[in-house]
Design an enzyme around this catalytic site. Structure first.
Site, PDB file in Angstrom:
ATOM      1  N   SER A  15       3.365  -4.939   6.973  1.00  0.00           N
ATOM      2  CA  SER A  15       2.842  -4.607   5.642  1.00  0.00           C
ATOM      3  C   SER A  15       3.913  -4.857   4.589  1.00  0.00           C
ATOM      4  CB  SER A  15       2.420  -3.140   5.588  1.00  0.00           C
ATOM      5  OG  SER A  15       1.305  -2.907   6.402  1.00  0.00           O
ATOM      6  N   HIS A  54       0.869  -1.183   0.000  1.00  0.00           N
ATOM      7  CA  HIS A  54       0.000   0.000   0.000  1.00  0.00           C
ATOM      8  C   HIS A  54       0.900   1.226   0.000  1.00  0.00           C
ATOM      9  CE1 HIS A  54       0.977   0.880   4.199  1.00  0.00           C
ATOM     10  NE2 HIS A  54       0.723  -0.399   4.482  1.00  0.00           N
ATOM     11  N   ASP A  86      -0.655 -19.742  12.353  1.00  0.00           N
ATOM     12  CA  ASP A  86       0.586 -20.267  12.910  1.00  0.00           C
ATOM     13  C   ASP A  86       0.701 -19.870  14.388  1.00  0.00           C
ATOM     14  OD1 ASP A  86       3.477 -20.642  13.495  1.00  0.00           O
ATOM     15  OD2 ASP A  86       3.548 -21.104  11.346  1.00  0.00           O
TER      16      ASP A  86
END
Length: 440
Positions: free
Chosen positions: A402, A260, A387
């Site tokens: 991110s 992003h 996980d």
């Protein structure tokens, strides 16, 4: 019952029948319009504006919708449908059934969608590209960018040395504007802007401003504040920095990260940058995510030429992109993965690569939904961390992750972009093809 009463009753029945017929016709038309609108918006939701394919690769599609698709091309036998070569201007596909496409030539083709084969609904771009292999990374990076101009965050009130309140830039500068020059002199940074305002001695100054890609000129009168300095009452910024994750490098020396764009924390707008650098970073500590509060990777940026990974050339809605520095050419010799296009992404198990301690590790996730038509390119995939190791360390997805590459079926299919504020185990991802668009 008199004859007059019988005539009146018969007329009343006829009027009731007419009203009944009109109601039926109205309901029929209403249902047809409703069905048409439902199908139209279903098409918009389920079928993307662009479909990518790899040249020479057969792709399977199953939209299950009462549509016909006409593919426009002047090249005979360039596109094969269901393993059958189709002559030019005769490529028509029944999208109510599964079908396959294969092309032997790169390029862009137009697909015209028709409802029931009659009514034009939507045009799709079919983009056939060469096969691309990327090197997934997953390690932390420090990001430093300088804005292209001085970013205006907002306007404030100044108390002048006469005790009165002033707002010199009210209705003149807006949040998201970029100041480029004062009195025709280009401004490099906010320190230079402040210096030029002081040099005005309170005389009018002319500001060259970029607003929504358009340059305008505004005149402002600086005010002498109670501290004796001249001010214009604008909150400004000219740089920012932070921690993220490097998603991939290409064998040609390009890199992509974040998934992003870098947005200003105050305005929420995509920052327009003039220069930017990516450095190596070390994770120092972890703030675990919990309901209502996103967690965070706390890192130290190694901001020196020795640890410079590369220069940022683009800040886009799909991430940041640039060129790898020679210090990190070793990245280009790591193992490559083919990219998985959005139509290949499936619900089910996958993995992400990220660093939460001192090395890149692979962690299990579950892909819970796939929306190939989502207009918000950074939110096409919904993932859930499964996980236990990662859940124990971070509580799920945290800020700084991110850009973590998503791997499925030995292909890089996307990158992590956002966390769900109310459930840190879940978040969004972008399709890798959205990021690859910025390499073309």
């Amino acid at each position: 019952m008199t004859k007059k009463d019988r005539i009146w009753a018969r007329g009343e029945r006829m009027r009731n029948k007419k009203i009944y017929r009109r109601v039926l016709v109205f309901l029929l038309v209403f249902n047809i319009i409703g069905i048409a609108l439902f199908l139209y918006f279903n098409v918009l939701r389920k079928i993307p504006d662009e479909i990518k394919m790899l040249v020479g690769t057969e792709e399977n599609f199953d939209f299950n919708m009462p549509l016909r698709a006409d593919i426009e091309t002047e090249d005979i036998s360039v596109i094969s449908v269901d393993d059958l070569s189709v002559p030019a201007n005769q490529i028509s596909i029944d999208m109510n059934k599964p079908f396959t496409l294969e092309t032997n030539k790169t390029g862009k083709y137009n697909i015209n969608l028709k409802l029931f084969g009659l009514f034009n609904l939507k045009k799709i771009s079919l983009d056939v590209i060469d096969n691309i292999e990327l090197i997934p990374c997953g390690f932390p990076i420090g990001i430093y960018v300088e804005t292209d101009g001085i970013l205006v965050l907002g306007n404030g009130r100044i108390t002048g040395n006469d005790g009165l309140n002033y707002e010199p830039v009210n209705n003149k500068l807006k949040s998201g504007d970029y100041i480029l020059a004062i009195d025709d002199k280009k401004i490099k940074d906010k320190e230079e802007l402040i210096e030029e305002i002081q040099n005005s001695n309170g005389d009018d100054i002319k500001l060259l401003v970029r607003r929504n890609d358009e340059e305008i000129t505004v005149r402002v009168t600086p005010v002498k504040a109670t501290d004796g300095k001249y001010k214009i009452g604008a909150w400004i910024r000219d740089d920012t920095q932070g921690i993220g994750t490097l998603t991939f490098t290409s064998t040609k020396g390009d890199f992509g990260a974040l998934g992003h764009g870098i947005t200003d924390i105050d305005t929420g707008l995509l920052m327009e940058i003039s220069d930017g650098t990516v450095y190596a970073a070390d994770i120092m500590s972890i703030i675990r995510g919990k309901e209502g509060v996103p967690g965070e990777l706390i890192g130290m940026i190694r901001q020196s030429n020795k640890y410079k990974i590369g220069n940022i050339e683009k800040n886009t809605l799909q991430g940041i992109f640039g060129k790898i520095d020679y210090n990190y050419n070793w990245l280009l010799n790591q193992g490559t993965f083919e990219i998985g296009l959005k139509q290949e992404v499936q619900k089910g198990p996958a993995t992400i690569l990220c660093t939460v301690k001192d090395k890149v590790e692979e962690f299990n996730i579950q892909i819970e939904s796939v929306d190939i038509s989502n207009s918000n390119h950074s939110k096409g995939i919904v993932i859930r961390i499964t996980d236990e190791r990662l859940l124990e360390m971070t509580g799920g997805i945290v800020q700084g992750m991110s850009g973590s590459p998503i791997i499925q079926n030995n292909k890089i299919i996307g990158a992590v972009t956002h966390v769900f504020i109310q459930d840190s185990t879940k978040g969004y991802g972008t399709f890798i093809e959205n990021m690859v668009n910025n390499l073309e």
